[in-house]
Design an enzyme around this catalytic site. Structure first.
Site, mmCIF file in Angstrom:
data_model
loop_
_atom_site.group_PDB
_atom_site.id
_atom_site.type_symbol
_atom_site.label_atom_id
_atom_site.label_comp_id
_atom_site.label_asym_id
_atom_site.label_seq_id
_atom_site.Cartn_x
_atom_site.Cartn_y
_atom_site.Cartn_z
ATOM 1 N N GLU A 60 0.819 -1.214 0.000
ATOM 2 C CA GLU A 60 0.000 0.000 0.000
ATOM 3 C C GLU A 60 0.858 1.271 0.000
ATOM 4 O O GLU A 60 0.579 2.237 0.720
ATOM 5 C CB GLU A 60 -1.002 -0.007 1.168
ATOM 6 C CG GLU A 60 -2.259 0.768 0.825
ATOM 7 C CD GLU A 60 -3.427 0.532 1.769
ATOM 8 O OE1 GLU A 60 -3.950 1.531 2.294
ATOM 9 O OE2 GLU A 60 -3.829 -0.645 1.949
ATOM 10 N N TYR A 98 -6.257 5.099 -9.217
ATOM 11 C CA TYR A 98 -5.780 4.582 -7.930
ATOM 12 C C TYR A 98 -4.599 3.639 -8.157
ATOM 13 O O TYR A 98 -4.728 2.635 -8.865
ATOM 14 C CB TYR A 98 -6.896 3.850 -7.188
ATOM 15 C CG TYR A 98 -6.462 3.343 -5.830
ATOM 16 C CD1 TYR A 98 -6.578 4.155 -4.714
ATOM 17 C CD2 TYR A 98 -5.921 2.074 -5.691
ATOM 18 C CE1 TYR A 98 -6.162 3.702 -3.463
ATOM 19 C CE2 TYR A 98 -5.503 1.617 -4.451
ATOM 20 C CZ TYR A 98 -5.631 2.437 -3.344
ATOM 21 O OH TYR A 98 -5.224 1.985 -2.110
ATOM 22 N N HIS A 155 -1.746 -7.877 -2.477
ATOM 23 C CA HIS A 155 -2.694 -7.080 -1.721
ATOM 24 C C HIS A 155 -3.990 -7.120 -2.512
ATOM 25 O O HIS A 155 -4.134 -6.459 -3.536
ATOM 26 C CB HIS A 155 -2.207 -5.639 -1.561
ATOM 27 C CG HIS A 155 -3.178 -4.768 -0.823
ATOM 28 N ND1 HIS A 155 -3.189 -3.396 -0.932
ATOM 29 C CD2 HIS A 155 -4.178 -5.086 0.048
ATOM 30 C CE1 HIS A 155 -4.141 -2.905 -0.169
ATOM 31 N NE2 HIS A 155 -4.760 -3.906 0.439
ATOM 32 N N ASP A 189 -1.397 -8.941 2.256
ATOM 33 C CA ASP A 189 -2.735 -8.637 2.780
ATOM 34 C C ASP A 189 -3.736 -9.258 1.821
ATOM 35 O O ASP A 189 -4.120 -8.662 0.826
ATOM 36 C CB ASP A 189 -2.917 -7.117 2.872
ATOM 37 C CG ASP A 189 -4.321 -6.734 3.314
ATOM 38 O OD1 ASP A 189 -5.111 -7.637 3.679
ATOM 39 O OD2 ASP A 189 -4.639 -5.524 3.275
ATOM 40 N N ASP A 234 -4.071 -10.915 6.913
ATOM 41 C CA ASP A 234 -2.706 -11.046 6.392
ATOM 42 C C ASP A 234 -2.218 -12.480 6.553
ATOM 43 O O ASP A 234 -2.330 -13.059 7.637
ATOM 44 C CB ASP A 234 -1.783 -10.078 7.140
ATOM 45 C CG ASP A 234 -2.281 -8.647 7.026
ATOM 46 O OD1 ASP A 234 -1.823 -7.942 6.119
ATOM 47 O OD2 ASP A 234 -3.154 -8.246 7.839
#
Length: 299
Positions: A60, A98, A155, A189, A234
């Protein structure tokens, strides 16, 4: 000669945690960018957390100007043994505007990067499954019983977690074919619990149903910082007989930095809403023998 060996040994002893192992960590550092590092004390806390690890997957990273991550690396390398860490980072990944990045931060005296590959996510009939495609890295170490291993990070997008976790099986097959590697760590994650992966949905996930994959973080664990949540988002998953045998018993851990550093929940959430997950790999017999020999010479 002994003095040279002494200095060399001290260097390794300083950076090799517990001497017996190599610590591998995975950490979603929630919305890591310029605004995060501007908060008082955050970089120092992240340096403390990351420097516990010999290899850490960071997720992230939202650093469009490429300023926050270099600042973090500078903080890591300004402590103790200078220039101890190196990193390899993905391109900015995501749909539309994003974007996020994956980064691996590692002690370069213990590990080296053998290869890296940005998975293209263009499998026929199943294109663009991943919101943030895995950035796959093959690491090598002379100091562990297993000499090399491939890490596939992920992720997931929460609302497509089931499909993305399942698709990691295809990434594994592709990397096994492409590199002929035998030892794999899939981690990150995964959003693999609570509202995003229900109990009845595990049967649809190949990575879970193939018993050759060993899941180290259990479904009943909690990797979240908030006291109001209890979710095993996670995960660390292993494949490869040598790799599995190399795991130090009882080393799988969720590092609760809130308790470790005496933080309030609010202070901890300023760092992340996730705790790091981690596992240790055993040092090689040859390296341990060298250390014993070094201690004998020193005495």
């Amino acid at each position: 000669m002994v003095n040279m060996l002494f200095l060399h040994g001290v260097l390794f002893l300083a950076c090799f945690h517990g001497i017996q192992s190599l610590k591998i960590c995975s950490f979603n550092v929630r919305s890591f960018g310029k605004s995060k590092i501007a908060k008082k004390g955050i970089v120092d806390l992240l340096v403390k957390i990351i420097s516990r690890c010999d290899l850490l997957l960071m997720m992230e990273i939202k650093d469009s100007r490429n300023q926050a991550f270099p600042t973090l690396m500078q903080g890591l390398n300004n402590q103790g043994n200078r220039n101890e860490y190196e990193s390899i980072i993905s391109e900015r990944l995501g749909r539309m505007s994003y974007k996020e990045q994956y980064a691996f931060i590692y002690r370069h005296k213990l590990l080296s990067v053998k290869r890296s590959y940005q998975y293209p996510d263009r499998q026929a009939g199943d294109e663009d499954v991943f919101a943030r495609e895995p950035f796959v890295v093959w690491f090598s170490s002379r100091y562990t019983t297993v000499k090399d291993f491939v890490i596939i990070p992920q992720h997931t997008m929460p609302n497509s977690a089931v499909r993305e976790i399942d698709e990691l099986y295809d990434v594994y097959l592709e990397m096994k074919r492409r590199w002929r590697a035998k030892n794999f760590i899939l981690m990150g994650d995964f959003n693999a619990d609570c509202d995003y992966v229900r109990k009845k949905q595990w049967k649809n996930i190949r990575l879970r149903n193939d018993t050759n994959f060993i899941w180290l973080v259990g479904d009943k664990n909690d990797t979240t910082v908030k006291e109001s949540t209890h979710c095993a988002y996670d995960r660390i998953v292993l494949h490869g007989e040598k790799l599995i045998k190399a795991v130090v018993p009882n080393s799988v851990n969720i590092f609760n930095f809130k308790e470790a550093y005496g933080l309030t929940e609010r202070q901890a959430l300023n760092v992340s809403d996730h705790f790091p997950v981690e596992v240790d790999l055993q040092a090689s017999y040859g390296f341990l023998s060298w250390l014993k020999s070094f201690k004998g010479l020193k005495g």
